[in-house]
Write an enzyme that holds these catalytic residues in place. Structure first.
Site, PDB file in Angstrom:
ATOM      1  N   ASN A  13       0.997  -0.800   0.099  1.00 57.02           N
ATOM      2  CA  ASN A  13      -0.099   0.040   0.169  1.00 57.02           C
ATOM      3  C   ASN A  13       0.813   1.285   0.310  1.00 57.02           C
ATOM      4  O   ASN A  13       1.639   0.691   0.911  1.00 57.02           O
ATOM      5  CB  ASN A  13      -0.690   0.045   1.045  1.00 57.02           C
ATOM      6  CG  ASN A  13      -2.129   0.281   1.029  1.00 57.02           C
ATOM      7  OD1 ASN A  13      -3.072   1.232   2.124  1.00 57.02           O
ATOM      8  ND2 ASN A  13      -2.939   0.721   0.579  1.00 57.02           N
ATOM      9  N   ASN A  65      -6.888  10.162   0.237  1.00 55.22           N
ATOM     10  CA  ASN A  65      -7.189   9.647  -0.835  1.00 55.22           C
ATOM     11  C   ASN A  65      -6.179   9.416  -2.328  1.00 55.22           C
ATOM     12  O   ASN A  65      -6.617  10.782  -2.503  1.00 55.22           O
ATOM     13  CB  ASN A  65      -8.318   8.766  -1.554  1.00 55.22           C
ATOM     14  CG  ASN A  65      -8.524   7.386  -0.296  1.00 55.22           C
ATOM     15  OD1 ASN A  65      -7.749   6.912   0.229  1.00 55.22           O
ATOM     16  ND2 ASN A  65     -10.290   7.487   0.493  1.00 55.22           N
ATOM     17  N   CYS A  74      -6.261   5.834   7.955  1.00 48.75           N
ATOM     18  CA  CYS A  74      -5.493   5.040   6.645  1.00 48.75           C
ATOM     19  C   CYS A  74      -4.137   4.186   7.890  1.00 48.75           C
ATOM     20  O   CYS A  74      -3.774   4.830   8.104  1.00 48.75           O
ATOM     21  CB  CYS A  74      -4.820   5.905   5.980  1.00 48.75           C
ATOM     22  SG  CYS A  74      -3.797   4.640   4.859  1.00 48.75           S
ATOM     23  N   ASN A  76      -2.466   1.529   6.765  1.00 49.01           N
ATOM     24  CA  ASN A  76      -0.715   1.413   6.890  1.00 49.01           C
ATOM     25  C   ASN A  76      -0.137   3.002   6.585  1.00 49.01           C
ATOM     26  O   ASN A  76       0.977   3.205   6.483  1.00 49.01           O
ATOM     27  CB  ASN A  76      -0.606   0.704   5.190  1.00 49.01           C
ATOM     28  CG  ASN A  76      -1.328  -0.776   5.322  1.00 49.01           C
ATOM     29  OD1 ASN A  76      -0.742  -1.120   6.098  1.00 49.01           O
ATOM     30  ND2 ASN A  76      -2.396  -1.525   4.139  1.00 49.01           N
ATOM     31  N   ARG A 190     -12.389   2.054  -1.835  1.00 54.05           N
ATOM     32  CA  ARG A 190     -12.299   2.999  -1.653  1.00 54.05           C
ATOM     33  C   ARG A 190     -11.487   4.076  -2.135  1.00 54.05           C
ATOM     34  O   ARG A 190     -10.441   4.604  -0.956  1.00 54.05           O
ATOM     35  CB  ARG A 190     -13.663   3.822  -0.370  1.00 54.05           C
ATOM     36  CG  ARG A 190     -14.360   4.865  -0.369  1.00 54.05           C
ATOM     37  CD  ARG A 190     -15.292   5.433   0.427  1.00 54.05           C
ATOM     38  NE  ARG A 190     -14.372   5.270   2.033  1.00 54.05           N
ATOM     39  CZ  ARG A 190     -14.590   5.991   2.857  1.00 54.05           C
ATOM     40  NH1 ARG A 190     -16.164   6.540   3.682  1.00 54.05           N
ATOM     41  NH2 ARG A 190     -13.570   6.663   4.345  1.00 54.05           N
ATOM     42  N   CYS A 199      -4.655  -3.073   2.673  1.00 55.36           N
ATOM     43  CA  CYS A 199      -5.119  -1.927   3.301  1.00 55.36           C
ATOM     44  C   CYS A 199      -5.432  -2.321   4.741  1.00 55.36           C
ATOM     45  O   CYS A 199      -6.259  -3.661   5.351  1.00 55.36           O
ATOM     46  CB  CYS A 199      -7.066  -2.047   2.996  1.00 55.36           C
ATOM     47  SG  CYS A 199      -7.532  -1.050   3.274  1.00 55.36           S
ATOM     48  N   THR A 201      -6.477  -0.818   7.893  1.00 48.98           N
ATOM     49  CA  THR A 201      -7.581  -0.897   8.326  1.00 48.98           C
ATOM     50  C   THR A 201      -8.601  -1.756   7.833  1.00 48.98           C
ATOM     51  O   THR A 201      -8.980  -2.200   8.640  1.00 48.98           O
ATOM     52  CB  THR A 201      -8.673   0.394   8.196  1.00 48.98           C
ATOM     53  OG1 THR A 201      -8.899   0.719   6.400  1.00 48.98           O
ATOM     54  CG2 THR A 201      -8.025   1.553   8.586  1.00 48.98           C
TER      55      THR A 201
HETATM   56  N1  LIG Z   1      -9.933   4.620   1.440  1.00 46.77           N
HETATM   57  C1  LIG Z   1      -9.735   4.117   2.359  1.00 46.77           C
HETATM   58  C2  LIG Z   1      -9.035   4.672   3.403  1.00 46.77           C
HETATM   59  C3  LIG Z   1      -7.421   4.214   3.469  1.00 46.77           C
HETATM   60  C4  LIG Z   1      -7.888   3.052   4.066  1.00 46.77           C
HETATM   61  C5  LIG Z   1      -6.101   2.434   3.579  1.00 46.77           C
HETATM   62  N2  LIG Z   1      -5.118   2.184   2.676  1.00 46.77           N
HETATM   63  C6  LIG Z   1      -5.450   1.374   5.102  1.00 46.77           C
HETATM   64  O1  LIG Z   1      -4.390   1.548   4.866  1.00 46.77           O
HETATM   65  O2  LIG Z   1      -5.914   1.835   6.002  1.00 46.77           O
HETATM   66  C7  LIG Z   1     -10.553   5.066   2.602  1.00 46.77           C
HETATM   67  O3  LIG Z   1     -11.738   5.783   2.028  1.00 46.77           O
HETATM   68  O4  LIG Z   1     -11.472   5.064   3.695  1.00 46.77           O
END
Ligand SMILES: N[C@H](CCC[C@H](N)C(=O)O)C(=O)O
Length: 261
Positions: A13, A65, A74, A76, A190, A199, A201
């Site tokens: 990521n 994003n 986020c 990561n 998203r 990802c 989270t």
């Molecule tokens: N795209 C996610 C945010 C980044 C999450 C992801 N890159 C992580 O490592 O948690 C969202 O709009 O909810």
């Protein structure tokens, strides 16, 4: 104006990071962030982060994003900005920083490339037919599947993210299957509007949902394989609340450079 940027990746990521403690960059320009995150016409990344000063904290994490829009948490990215803060000699091995979902504690290895990030507690786990829905700082949909390696995650994830339930606010879509003593996870994100290599989270949401699914309680450690490597989630679960949640894994500086903005 030329600015210095740093490219990091956490289990694949990947993010553009800027030291914005002098507040030189006006990052309220979605078109600029989107352009810089573009993998052909810009630097390329799943998102972009600005490290800023914040009274009472070692720093503040401001995350966007790849679509240029402000985002929820986020995981990561949080691990990568901790590695960035160590690189900038702002911190040594422990830190308290502020992110969009509140304060975060994190620890980083002496080598600076392994970060354990505390995530927010989770008190709500909902279902949507045979899937789980929960928020680990970002909203996540978690679905157990078979033969994940060969699934069309882009189209299946995009369809769920844009269905009548989720179209307005969006949701990150995680597909999971058991693998060894943990799980294999692939995620449609998203705001990237594509599958990412990890990802944070998202894998956190998967680990919590699977503990509930398997009715496991106590102190749980869940290893998770993603396209970009391996992540670990540690947490306590009493059958109702998920607490002391830590997302652990690599955070690596890939390159740095200057860019005209
Ligand atoms: N795209 C996610 C945010 C980044 C999450 C992801 N890159 C992580 O490592 O948690 C969202 O709009 O909810």
């Amino acid at each position: 104006m030329k600015i210095q940027f740093y490219k990091y990746q956490g289990a694949g990521n990947d993010f553009i990071l800027v030291d914005n403690r002098e507040n030189i960059v006006d990052h309220t320009n979605p078109k600029l962030i989107e352009h810089l995150c573009d993998r052909r016409f810009g630097i390329g990344g799943d998102g972009m982060m600005f490290l800023q000063n914040k009274a009472g904290y070692d720093f503040e994490m401001v995350y966007y994003n790849a679509d240029g829009q402000p985002s929820s948490m986020c995981g990561n990215g949080g691990r990568c900005i901790v590695a960035f803060a160590k690189f900038l000699n702002i911190i040594k091995t422990d830190t308290e920083f502020l992110a969009v979902d509140g304060p975060h504690h994190a620890k980083i290895s002496d080598t600076g490339d392994w970060v354990s990030l505390q995530m927010i507690d989770v008190h709500e786990l909902n279902t949507d037919l045979d899937a789980y829905v929960l928020n680990t700082g970002s909203p996540h949909y978690v679905k157990l599947v078979e033969d994940l390696e060969h699934r069309d995650v882009f189209h299946e994830g995009k369809a769920i993210r844009n269905n009548a339930t989720y179209r307005e606010k969006g949701i990150n879509v995680n597909f999971v299957e058991p693998a060894g003593d943990g799980y294999f996870v692939r995620t449609f994100e998203r705001g990237v509007e594509d599958e990412t290599f990890a990802c944070g989270t998202g894998v956190t949401a998967v680990a919590l949902a699977m503990a509930s699914h398997n009715q496991k309680t106590g102190h749980i450690v869940t290893p998770i394989k993603v396209l970009g490597g391996n992540l670990n989630i540690r947490f306590n679960y009493d059958g109702k609340a998920f607490t002391d949640i830590f997302l652990e894994g690599p955070a690596v500086q890939v390159f740095d450079g200057e860019v005209e903005i």
